[in-house]
Design a protein around this motif. Sequence first.
Motif, PDB file in Angstrom:
ATOM      1  N   SER A   1       0.856  -1.186   0.000  1.00 29.59           N
ATOM      2  CA  SER A   1       0.000   0.000   0.000  1.00 29.59           C
ATOM      3  C   SER A   1       0.886   1.228   0.000  1.00 29.59           C
ATOM      4  O   SER A   1       1.966   1.230   0.577  1.00 29.59           O
ATOM      5  CB  SER A   1      -0.887   0.034   1.247  1.00 29.59           C
ATOM      6  N   GLY A   2       0.402   2.257  -0.657  1.00 30.53           N
ATOM      7  CA  GLY A   2       1.098   3.529  -0.660  1.00 30.53           C
ATOM      8  C   GLY A   2       0.079   4.637  -0.717  1.00 30.53           C
ATOM      9  O   GLY A   2      -1.125   4.383  -0.827  1.00 30.53           O
ATOM     10  N   LEU A   3       0.549   5.853  -0.638  1.00 26.48           N
ATOM     11  CA  LEU A   3      -0.338   7.003  -0.695  1.00 26.48           C
ATOM     12  C   LEU A   3      -0.598   7.387  -2.148  1.00 26.48           C
ATOM     13  O   LEU A   3       0.321   7.387  -2.972  1.00 26.48           O
ATOM     14  CB  LEU A   3       0.272   8.183   0.052  1.00 26.48           C
ATOM     15  N   GLU A   4      -1.832   7.701  -2.448  1.00 27.30           N
ATOM     16  CA  GLU A   4      -2.186   8.129  -3.790  1.00 27.30           C
ATOM     17  C   GLU A   4      -1.305   9.308  -4.188  1.00 27.30           C
ATOM     18  O   GLU A   4      -1.126  10.251  -3.428  1.00 27.30           O
ATOM     19  CB  GLU A   4      -3.662   8.529  -3.827  1.00 27.30           C
ATOM     20  N   GLY A   5      -0.699   9.243  -5.370  1.00 28.27           N
ATOM     21  CA  GLY A   5       0.189  10.293  -5.849  1.00 28.27           C
ATOM     22  C   GLY A   5       1.654  10.038  -5.547  1.00 28.27           C
ATOM     23  O   GLY A   5       2.531  10.722  -6.079  1.00 28.27           O
ATOM     24  N   GLU A   6       1.946   9.064  -4.719  1.00 27.41           N
ATOM     25  CA  GLU A   6       3.312   8.725  -4.352  1.00 27.41           C
ATOM     26  C   GLU A   6       3.961   7.924  -5.491  1.00 27.41           C
ATOM     27  O   GLU A   6       3.288   7.188  -6.193  1.00 27.41           O
ATOM     28  CB  GLU A   6       3.243   7.885  -3.079  1.00 27.41           C
ATOM     29  N   THR A   7       5.262   8.052  -5.646  1.00 28.79           N
ATOM     30  CA  THR A   7       5.941   7.276  -6.675  1.00 28.79           C
ATOM     31  C   THR A   7       6.124   5.833  -6.213  1.00 28.79           C
ATOM     32  O   THR A   7       6.066   5.525  -5.016  1.00 28.79           O
ATOM     33  CB  THR A   7       7.328   7.853  -7.013  1.00 28.79           C
ATOM     34  N   ILE A   8       6.361   4.949  -7.180  1.00 27.92           N
ATOM     35  CA  ILE A   8       6.623   3.537  -6.867  1.00 27.92           C
ATOM     36  C   ILE A   8       7.802   3.442  -5.908  1.00 27.92           C
ATOM     37  O   ILE A   8       7.731   2.753  -4.892  1.00 27.92           O
ATOM     38  CB  ILE A   8       6.929   2.742  -8.156  1.00 27.92           C
ATOM     39  N   ALA A   9       8.884   4.126  -6.230  1.00 22.95           N
ATOM     40  CA  ALA A   9      10.089   4.067  -5.398  1.00 22.95           C
ATOM     41  C   ALA A   9       9.819   4.543  -3.978  1.00 22.95           C
ATOM     42  O   ALA A   9      10.249   3.920  -3.006  1.00 22.95           O
ATOM     43  CB  ALA A   9      11.208   4.884  -6.033  1.00 22.95           C
ATOM     44  N   ALA A  10       9.099   5.643  -3.837  1.00 23.54           N
ATOM     45  CA  ALA A  10       8.821   6.192  -2.511  1.00 23.54           C
ATOM     46  C   ALA A  10       7.923   5.262  -1.701  1.00 23.54           C
ATOM     47  O   ALA A  10       8.143   5.066  -0.505  1.00 23.54           O
ATOM     48  CB  ALA A  10       8.176   7.571  -2.637  1.00 23.54           C
ATOM     49  N   ALA A  11       6.919   4.682  -2.350  1.00 15.50           N
ATOM     50  CA  ALA A  11       6.012   3.766  -1.646  1.00 15.50           C
ATOM     51  C   ALA A  11       6.756   2.518  -1.187  1.00 15.50           C
ATOM     52  O   ALA A  11       6.551   2.038  -0.064  1.00 15.50           O
ATOM     53  CB  ALA A  11       4.838   3.385  -2.551  1.00 15.50           C
ATOM     54  N   LEU A  12       7.634   1.984  -2.037  1.00 16.97           N
ATOM     55  CA  LEU A  12       8.404   0.797  -1.655  1.00 16.97           C
ATOM     56  C   LEU A  12       9.420   1.135  -0.570  1.00 16.97           C
ATOM     57  O   LEU A  12       9.598   0.373   0.379  1.00 16.97           O
ATOM     58  CB  LEU A  12       9.085   0.188  -2.880  1.00 16.97           C
TER      59      LEU A  12
ATOM     60  N   LEU B   1       9.949   8.201 -10.726  1.00 14.56           N
ATOM     61  CA  LEU B   1       9.125   9.226 -11.371  1.00 14.56           C
ATOM     62  C   LEU B   1       7.699   8.770 -11.649  1.00 14.56           C
ATOM     63  O   LEU B   1       6.868   9.579 -12.050  1.00 14.56           O
ATOM     64  CB  LEU B   1       9.750   9.653 -12.712  1.00 14.56           C
ATOM     65  N   THR B   2       7.408   7.494 -11.429  1.00 10.19           N
ATOM     66  CA  THR B   2       6.108   6.937 -11.806  1.00 10.19           C
ATOM     67  C   THR B   2       5.192   6.819 -10.597  1.00 10.19           C
ATOM     68  O   THR B   2       5.469   6.059  -9.676  1.00 10.19           O
ATOM     69  CB  THR B   2       6.298   5.558 -12.454  1.00 10.19           C
ATOM     70  N   PRO B   3       4.091   7.573 -10.590  1.00  6.11           N
ATOM     71  CA  PRO B   3       3.141   7.466  -9.468  1.00  6.11           C
ATOM     72  C   PRO B   3       2.445   6.112  -9.446  1.00  6.11           C
ATOM     73  O   PRO B   3       2.174   5.526 -10.504  1.00  6.11           O
ATOM     74  CB  PRO B   3       2.119   8.576  -9.755  1.00  6.11           C
ATOM     75  N   ILE B   4       2.181   5.610  -8.254  1.00  8.68           N
ATOM     76  CA  ILE B   4       1.472   4.337  -8.126  1.00  8.68           C
ATOM     77  C   ILE B   4       0.002   4.528  -8.477  1.00  8.68           C
ATOM     78  O   ILE B   4      -0.544   5.611  -8.324  1.00  8.68           O
ATOM     79  CB  ILE B   4       1.615   3.723  -6.711  1.00  8.68           C
ATOM     80  N   ARG B   5      -0.582   3.451  -8.983  1.00  5.87           N
ATOM     81  CA  ARG B   5      -2.011   3.407  -9.283  1.00  5.87           C
ATOM     82  C   ARG B   5      -2.585   2.168  -8.628  1.00  5.87           C
ATOM     83  O   ARG B   5      -1.893   1.152  -8.478  1.00  5.87           O
ATOM     84  CB  ARG B   5      -2.256   3.307 -10.797  1.00  5.87           C
TER      85      ARG B   5
END
Length: 113
Positions: A32-43, A87-91
């Motif tokens: 799970s990550g925050l909407e608008g967060e990048t893949i790297a940041a969420a991981l 650079l890629t936001p999670i969906r």
Amino acid sequence: MEKNNRVVHHPILGELKIKGLVNFTFNDQVFSGLEGETIAAALLASGVRTLRCQEETGTPRGIYCNIGHCYECRVQVDGRTGVRACLTPIRNGMNVHSGEKLPTPFKKEGDTL
């Protein structure tokens, strides 16, 4: 998810506006990550440091520059290779796989490392 592990200001993408949670998979594990967060940041916030392996040696690679210049964070997203995780936001429902060790495009048959 602790706030101190989150990238809340990105030099290119700007401030993270905290919205709802988004579920996605990384190497077949649900995160799970925050909407608008990048893949790297969420991981990174979930404790994942290795995003792929280096093509020739297989050594682990993760976030390096976090602004899209170095390409160390390349992953596969929904079947598309070479996507920069920083650079890629999670969906919701996004399917992410680490870049596994691949043959180098520079090595010719018979060459040694």
